[in-house]
Design a protein around this motif. Structure first.
Motif, PDB file in Angstrom:
ATOM      1  N   MET A   1       0.834  -1.203   0.000  1.00 42.43           N
ATOM      2  CA  MET A   1       0.000   0.000   0.000  1.00 42.43           C
ATOM      3  C   MET A   1       0.873   1.260   0.000  1.00 42.43           C
ATOM      4  SD  MET A   1      -3.219   0.751  -0.093  1.00 42.43           S
ATOM      5  CE  MET A   1      -4.331   2.084   0.216  1.00 42.43           C
ATOM      6  N   GLU A   2       1.937   1.208   0.880  1.00 44.10           N
ATOM      7  CA  GLU A   2       2.856   2.331   0.989  1.00 44.10           C
ATOM      8  C   GLU A   2       3.576   2.554  -0.334  1.00 44.10           C
ATOM      9  OE1 GLU A   2       4.383   5.563   2.878  1.00 44.10           O
ATOM     10  OE2 GLU A   2       2.916   4.139   3.676  1.00 44.10           O
ATOM     11  N   ASN A   3       3.984   1.441  -0.996  1.00 44.59           N
ATOM     12  CA  ASN A   3       4.672   1.547  -2.282  1.00 44.59           C
ATOM     13  C   ASN A   3       3.765   2.186  -3.334  1.00 44.59           C
ATOM     14  OD1 ASN A   3       7.002   0.436  -1.316  1.00 44.59           O
ATOM     15  ND2 ASN A   3       6.494  -1.659  -1.946  1.00 44.59           N
ATOM     16  N   LEU A   4       2.488   1.833  -3.284  1.00 46.31           N
ATOM     17  CA  LEU A   4       1.536   2.393  -4.238  1.00 46.31           C
ATOM     18  C   LEU A   4       1.397   3.898  -4.049  1.00 46.31           C
ATOM     19  CD1 LEU A   4      -0.474   1.847  -6.488  1.00 46.31           C
ATOM     20  CD2 LEU A   4      -2.223   1.385  -4.744  1.00 46.31           C
ATOM     21  N   LYS A   5       1.389   4.342  -2.763  1.00 46.73           N
ATOM     22  CA  LYS A   5       1.305   5.775  -2.473  1.00 46.73           C
ATOM     23  C   LYS A   5       2.531   6.503  -3.017  1.00 46.73           C
ATOM     24  CE  LYS A   5      -1.544   5.632   1.724  1.00 46.73           C
ATOM     25  NZ  LYS A   5      -1.562   5.933   3.184  1.00 46.73           N
ATOM     26  N   ASN A   6       3.707   5.880  -2.823  1.00 49.09           N
ATOM     27  CA  ASN A   6       4.950   6.491  -3.301  1.00 49.09           C
ATOM     28  C   ASN A   6       4.964   6.593  -4.822  1.00 49.09           C
ATOM     29  OD1 ASN A   6       5.945   6.793  -0.727  1.00 49.09           O
ATOM     30  ND2 ASN A   6       7.051   4.831  -0.740  1.00 49.09           N
ATOM     31  N   ILE A   7       4.460   5.538  -5.487  1.00 50.99           N
ATOM     32  CA  ILE A   7       4.396   5.543  -6.951  1.00 50.99           C
ATOM     33  C   ILE A   7       3.483   6.671  -7.430  1.00 50.99           C
ATOM     34  CG2 ILE A   7       3.585   4.255  -8.959  1.00 50.99           C
ATOM     35  CD1 ILE A   7       4.524   1.693  -7.515  1.00 50.99           C
ATOM     36  N   ASN A   8       2.350   6.826  -6.724  1.00 53.07           N
ATOM     37  CA  ASN A   8       1.407   7.886  -7.097  1.00 53.07           C
ATOM     38  C   ASN A   8       2.013   9.279  -6.894  1.00 53.07           C
ATOM     39  OD1 ASN A   8      -0.616   6.134  -7.867  1.00 53.07           O
ATOM     40  ND2 ASN A   8      -1.522   6.059  -5.804  1.00 53.07           N
ATOM     41  N   LYS A   9       2.799   9.428  -5.801  1.00 53.20           N
ATOM     42  CA  LYS A   9       3.454  10.711  -5.545  1.00 53.20           C
ATOM     43  C   LYS A   9       4.473  11.035  -6.630  1.00 53.20           C
ATOM     44  CE  LYS A   9       2.948  10.942  -0.506  1.00 53.20           C
ATOM     45  NZ  LYS A   9       3.683  10.958   0.789  1.00 53.20           N
ATOM     46  N   VAL A  10       5.225  10.010  -7.033  1.00 52.50           N
ATOM     47  CA  VAL A  10       6.221  10.190  -8.095  1.00 52.50           C
ATOM     48  C   VAL A  10       5.535  10.597  -9.392  1.00 52.50           C
ATOM     49  CG1 VAL A  10       7.898   9.000  -9.557  1.00 52.50           C
ATOM     50  CG2 VAL A  10       7.931   8.646  -7.072  1.00 52.50           C
ATOM     51  N   ARG A  11       4.410   9.935  -9.680  1.00 48.77           N
ATOM     52  CA  ARG A  11       3.650  10.263 -10.892  1.00 48.77           C
ATOM     53  C   ARG A  11       3.125  11.689 -10.851  1.00 48.77           C
ATOM     54  NH1 ARG A  11       0.114   4.686 -11.573  1.00 48.77           N
ATOM     55  NH2 ARG A  11       1.783   3.424 -12.555  1.00 48.77           N
ATOM     56  N   GLU A  12       2.614  12.080  -9.660  1.00 49.76           N
ATOM     57  CA  GLU A  12       2.098  13.437  -9.507  1.00 49.76           C
ATOM     58  C   GLU A  12       3.212  14.467  -9.690  1.00 49.76           C
ATOM     59  OE1 GLU A  12       0.228  13.758  -5.754  1.00 49.76           O
ATOM     60  OE2 GLU A  12      -1.423  12.364  -6.244  1.00 49.76           O
ATOM     61  N   LEU A  13       4.380  14.169  -9.086  1.00 51.05           N
ATOM     62  CA  LEU A  13       5.527  15.077  -9.187  1.00 51.05           C
ATOM     63  C   LEU A  13       5.981  15.199 -10.637  1.00 51.05           C
ATOM     64  CD1 LEU A  13       7.686  16.859  -7.905  1.00 51.05           C
ATOM     65  CD2 LEU A  13       9.039  14.781  -7.454  1.00 51.05           C
ATOM     66  N   ARG A  14       6.065  14.052 -11.328  1.00 48.65           N
ATOM     67  CA  ARG A  14       6.473  14.076 -12.732  1.00 48.65           C
ATOM     68  C   ARG A  14       5.454  14.855 -13.569  1.00 48.65           C
ATOM     69  NH1 ARG A  14       9.683  11.823 -16.524  1.00 48.65           N
ATOM     70  NH2 ARG A  14       8.762  11.448 -18.578  1.00 48.65           N
ATOM     71  N   GLY A  15       4.164  14.663 -13.211  1.00 47.08           N
ATOM     72  CA  GLY A  15       3.125  15.394 -13.938  1.00 47.08           C
ATOM     73  C   GLY A  15       3.270  16.901 -13.752  1.00 47.08           C
ATOM     74  N   GLU A  16       3.593  17.333 -12.522  1.00 43.39           N
ATOM     75  CA  GLU A  16       3.786  18.755 -12.250  1.00 43.39           C
ATOM     76  C   GLU A  16       4.997  19.305 -12.994  1.00 43.39           C
ATOM     77  OE1 GLU A  16       4.056  19.230  -8.062  1.00 43.39           O
ATOM     78  OE2 GLU A  16       1.977  18.591  -7.667  1.00 43.39           O
TER      79      GLU A  16
END
Length: 297
Positions: A1-16
Motif C-alpha cells: 500500500m505504501e509503495n503504491l502511495k509512493n508511486i502515485n506521488k512520483v507520478r504526480e511530481l512528474r506530472g507537475e
C-alpha cells in the motif's frame, strides 16, 4: 500500500514537472534553446530548472546597457546549456560587453609599458627640436577644461621621435591629476579588432564617439580600405567633430602625405573621400611636426 502511495506521488511530481516544462516551452526564448540544441523532453524535463536560469540570464542581457548594469550570477557572463549526449551542463559565456571590455584592455596593453607609465617629469626637455611641441602640451594641460572646445594635435614626424610618448604623458597626467577619461588606440589594430568581433562593433564605436579624449596612434600605418577609411575613421571623426571632443593623432606622414595615402584604397583613387577625412582632422587638431633623432635606439 505504501509503495503504491509512493508511486502515485512520483507520478504526480512528474506530472507537475512536465506541466511546468510544457508551460516554459510557450516562452519564445526557452523554445528556441530547446529547438536549437535538439533537447528531448526527457532531458529538458530533468534540466528544467537550469533552462529557466539560462532564459532568465539571456533576457537580462537583451536589455543590458553595459557591464555596470549586469544582473547575472557571474559578472559579464551569461549561462548557456551544453549537451554531452543526454547529460546537460551549464557553461558561462562572456557577454558582448565583457568581450568588448577585454578587447579594449588588450588594445591598451599593446602599448609598451613605457607609454603606459609616461609622465611629464620623464620627458627629455633638452632636445630643441621638440621644444615647441612640449610647450603646446604643457599649455594644453594647464588650460584643459572639459567644457571648452579644445583642439588636439596632429603630431607627425620622424620614426622614433617620441611623438607617442609625449601624448601618452599628457593623457596620463590628465587622467591621474584631473580625472579625465581617455582612450588611446594603435589605429592599425583598431581596424583588425573591429573586423574580428562584429558582436562588439557598435559598443566599441560608441566609446570612440563619446570618450572625452581619444588618441589614434600611428594613423597612416594601416593598409587602407574603403571600409576602414569611410565607415570607421570617417564616422569616428564626424561624431567627434560634431560634439567638439578632443582628438589626437600621431603619424609618420605629413597631413598631405596622409591625404594621398587615404585616397589610394584598393587600387582606386578617391580624392574626394580622402579630402573629407583630412578636413575633419584639420577641424579637430593643430598640425605640428617633430623631426629629431630616433629616441628608440
Amino acid at each position: 500500500m505504501e509503495n503504491l502511495k509512493n508511486i502515485n506521488k512520483v507520478r504526480e511530481l512528474r506530472g507537475e514537472l512536465l506541466s511546468n516544462y510544457k508551460n516554459n516551452l510557450q516562452d519564445e526564448t526557452f523554445k528556441k534553446i530547446v529547438d536549437k540544441l535538439n533537447i528531448s523532453d526527457d532531458v529538458g524535463l530533468v534540466n528544467n530548472s537550469m533552462l529557466e536560469d539560462v532564459v532568465k540570464e539571456l533576457k537580462n542581457c537583451q536589455n543590458c546597457k553595459g557591464l555596470f548594469a549586469c544582473q547575472n550570477k557571474v559578472f559579464g557572463h551569461y549561462l548557456y546549456p551544453k549537451l554531452y549526449g543526454k547529460i546537460m551542463d551549464g557553461v558561462y559565456v562572456p557577454c558582448k560587453f565583457k568581450k568588448d571590455n577585454d578587447k579594449l584592455l588588450s588594445l591598451k596593453n599593446t602599448a609598451s609599458k613605457e607609454f603606459l607609465n609616461a609622465r611629464f617629469e620623464n620627458i627629455d626637455v633638452n632636445d630643441k627640436n621638440r621644444v615647441e611641441v612640449i610647450k603646446w602640451i604643457k599649455k594644453f594641460y594647464d588650460d584643459y577644461d572639459v567644457y571648452k572646445d579644445m583642439k588636439g594635435l596632429y603630431l607627425h614626424g620622424t620614426f622614433g621621435s617620441g611623438k607617442s610618448y609625449l601624448l601618452y604623458a599628457l593623457l596620463n597626467e590628465l587622467s591621474i591629476n584631473k580625472k579625465v577619461p581617455f582612450i588611446a588606440l594603435y589605429f592599425p589594430d583598431v581596424l583588425k579588432d573591429l573586423k574580428d568581433d562584429w558582436d562588439t562593433y557598435n559598443s566599441k564605436m560608441e566609446k570612440y564617439f563619446t570618450v572625452p579624449i581619444l588618441l589614434l596612434d600611428d594613423i597612416g600605418a594601416e593598409q587602407v580600405s574603403e571600409w576602414g577609411r569611410d565607415e570607421v575613421l570617417g564616422t569616428i571623426l564626424q561624431h567627434r567633430m560634431n560634439n567638439h571632443l578632443t582628438t589626437f593623432f600621431t603619424s609618420n606622414l605629413t597631413i598631405n602625405e596622409l591625404e594621398y595615402s587615404l585616397s589610394l584604397a584598393k587600387s582606386s583613387l578617391d580624392k574626394v573621400k580622402a579630402r573629407r577625412i583630412i578636413e575633419r582632422i584639420k577641424q579637430l587638431t593643430q598640425d605640428m611636426e617633430i623631426i629629431t633623432d630616433n629616441k628608440r635606439r
